[in-house]
Design an enzyme around this catalytic site. Structure first.
Site, short mmCIF file in Angstrom:
data_model
loop_
_atom_site.label_atom_id
_atom_site.label_comp_id
_atom_site.label_asym_id
_atom_site.label_seq_id
_atom_site.Cartn_x
_atom_site.Cartn_y
_atom_site.Cartn_z
N ASN A 1 -17.88 19.13 -6.48
CA ASN A 1 -17.79 20.59 -6.35
C ASN A 1 -16.36 21.08 -6.51
O ASN A 1 -16.03 22.20 -6.15
CB ASN A 1 -18.31 21.03 -4.97
CG ASN A 1 -19.72 20.56 -4.72
OD1 ASN A 1 -20.57 20.69 -5.58
ND2 ASN A 1 -19.96 19.99 -3.55
N GLU B 1 -27.34 32.56 0.57
CA GLU B 1 -26.17 32.07 -0.15
C GLU B 1 -25.94 33.03 -1.31
O GLU B 1 -26.89 33.64 -1.80
CB GLU B 1 -26.44 30.65 -0.69
CG GLU B 1 -26.67 29.64 0.42
CD GLU B 1 -26.95 28.23 -0.12
OE1 GLU B 1 -26.49 27.90 -1.22
OE2 GLU B 1 -27.63 27.47 0.59
N SER C 1 -26.72 26.19 -4.27
CA SER C 1 -26.01 24.97 -4.62
C SER C 1 -26.83 24.03 -5.50
O SER C 1 -26.26 23.24 -6.23
CB SER C 1 -25.59 24.23 -3.36
OG SER C 1 -26.71 24.03 -2.52
N ASP D 1 -23.29 33.24 2.51
CA ASP D 1 -22.58 31.98 2.37
C ASP D 1 -22.10 31.85 0.92
O ASP D 1 -22.89 31.74 -0.01
CB ASP D 1 -23.56 30.84 2.74
CG ASP D 1 -22.94 29.45 2.62
OD1 ASP D 1 -22.00 29.27 1.83
OD2 ASP D 1 -23.45 28.53 3.30
N HIS E 1 -20.34 28.02 -2.85
CA HIS E 1 -20.19 27.61 -4.26
C HIS E 1 -19.62 28.70 -5.16
O HIS E 1 -19.49 28.50 -6.36
CB HIS E 1 -21.52 27.10 -4.81
CG HIS E 1 -21.92 25.81 -4.17
ND1 HIS E 1 -21.52 24.59 -4.64
CD2 HIS E 1 -22.64 25.57 -3.05
CE1 HIS E 1 -21.98 23.64 -3.86
NE2 HIS E 1 -22.66 24.21 -2.88
N LYS F 1 -14.80 23.19 -1.65
CA LYS F 1 -15.44 23.15 -2.97
C LYS F 1 -14.49 23.72 -4.01
O LYS F 1 -13.53 23.07 -4.37
CB LYS F 1 -16.79 23.84 -2.87
CG LYS F 1 -17.72 22.92 -2.07
CD LYS F 1 -19.03 23.49 -1.66
CE LYS F 1 -19.79 22.42 -0.88
NZ LYS F 1 -20.87 22.94 -0.07
#
Ligand code: PLP
Length: 384
Positions: free
Chosen positions: A45, A174, A178, A203, A206, A237
């Site tokens: 990541n 998110e 992910s 969230d 990523h 990440k």
């Protein structure tokens, strides 16, 4: 069940997890330990390759040397240092929020923050594909957990109508998922959150470093910064370091630092890590083209895959290739490994049953030639 028979069953089901150590050195090709053959890593990541960026490393080393190896205690004991506040100010500014709070990592942020926000008499509306740290935070909270179909705002609305209740209500999503690499419909979610008087936690694990004018994430890109109460993300990440944060208005931060147990009862992040994170934020500010370059690389990869007969789509640097059966996905990952590519097969329970996949993550460690060669290898391995 006793551990040995559990492990044997797991192995029989093709679901046994194992560690595979790698030699990951700055300026050198990745290699599996016990093998001299170089590997190209398509599962990290470290999207912007900041973990190896000279200025990120230099900043980490400088803080390590000046402040030592560890913070010595939890923040609320004597571990609260000026460099923690320096990073909190930097990340709050970057996220367009008044304040921020650091956590040991993203798992601790979600699992500690959610139980601080809601409890027994409250309800959480959680996307079905949310990360395990969110799932665990929901469980720990004791609140009623209502899961809505992934990215399905009509379903979310129905559930809000039926189950909102009169307590506090939290919606958790998110911004960039992910395992699928797709984006949450944040504008529609914000509309529902206002309609049903909920608190919204997003969230950005990523997305941080990669989207929006300043690269702060999809909350910025979608223009909803002021409507999302709590924006969390990790430094581990896209920012190439370690640790996590939540950015919010001051009152939320004061509240969380009094209530989030994973913040209160854990040692403060160490100086070297803080220095690296500060270095990464500075690099992103001064080299905004890095995120554009990553988008170009992803387009190149999608084009190379289409030349191999795979019509894939992705909204981001995360490109999933659906396989279905876990053992088939594992077999393909193994065959790619033999050809010099480290690719993770993502299997249940990380993803839903029968949706095992290869997850390619494009990073700035890759050359266009790496991307073309991987696409060719996938074509060769898939048709076998
Ligand atoms: C990786 C991840 C986390 C956990 O972050 P760590 O810093 O690795 O503990 C939390 N949420 C999401 C969506 C993630 O992908």
């Amino acid at each position: 069940m006793d551990p040995l028979s559990w492990l044997e069953q797991r192995k029989a089901d093709g679901l046994l997890r194992k560690l595979h150590p790698l030699q990951r050195q700055v300026g050198q090709p990745l290699a599996a330990v016990h093998s001299a053959a170089p590997l190209i890593d398509f599962s990290s990541n470290d999207y912007l390759a900041l973990s190896h960026h000279p200025r990120v490393i230099e900043s980490g080393v400088r803080y390590l040397k000046q402040y030592g190896a560890g913070a010595g205690a939890a923040r609320l004991m004597s571990g609260d240092c000026d460099y923690h506040h320096e990073l909190e100010r930097a990340i709050a500014g970057y996220k367009g929020k008044a304040s921020a709070l650091l956590f040991g990592n993203g798992y601790m942020a979600n699992s500690g923050m959610i139980p601080a926000l809601v409890g027994r008499h409250d309800v959480i509306f959680s996307d079905r594909l949310n990360h395990a740290s969110i799932v665990d935070g929901c469980k720990l909270s004791g609140a009623t957990v209502v899961r809505f179909r992934h990215n399905d705002t009509e379903h979310l609305q129905e559930l809000l109508q039926a189950r909102r209740g009169t307590g506090r209500a939290l919606i958790v999503v998110e911004s960039l998922y992910s395992m699928d690499g797709d984006r949450a419909p944040l504008v529609a979610i914000v509309r529902l959150k206002k309609m049903f008087d909920c608190v919204l936690l997003v969230d950005e694990a990523h997305a941080t470093g990669l989207f929006g004018q300043t690269g702060s994430g999809l909350v910025e890109e979608e223009g909803v910064t002021d409507d999302v109460e709590l924006v969390m993300g990790t430094f581990g990440k896209g920012l190439g370091s370690y640790g996590a944060y939540v950015a919010a208005d001051q009152v939320w931060i004061d509240y969380l630092l009094n209530r989030a147990r994973s913040f209160i009862y854990s040692t403060a992040l160490p100086p070297g890590v803080i220095g690296a994170s500060l270095g990464a934020l500075q690099v992103i500010r001064e080299e905004p083209w890095l995120a554009d370059r990553l988008k170009e690389k992803t387009r190149t990869f999608i084009t190379c895959l289409s030349e191999q007969g795979f019509q894939l789509h992705s909204d981001s640097q995360i490109v999933p290739l659906m396989i279905g059966a876990s053992d088939v996905a594992m077999g393909m990952a193994g065959a790619l490994q033999d050809r010099g590519f480290h690719v993770t097969a993502v299997r249940p329970p990380t993803v839903p049953e029968h949706t095992a996949r290869l997850r390619f993550s494009v990073t700035l460690h890759h050359t266009d030639d790496d991307l073309r060669r991987l696409a060719e290898a996938v074509g060769a391995v898939h048709s076998r």
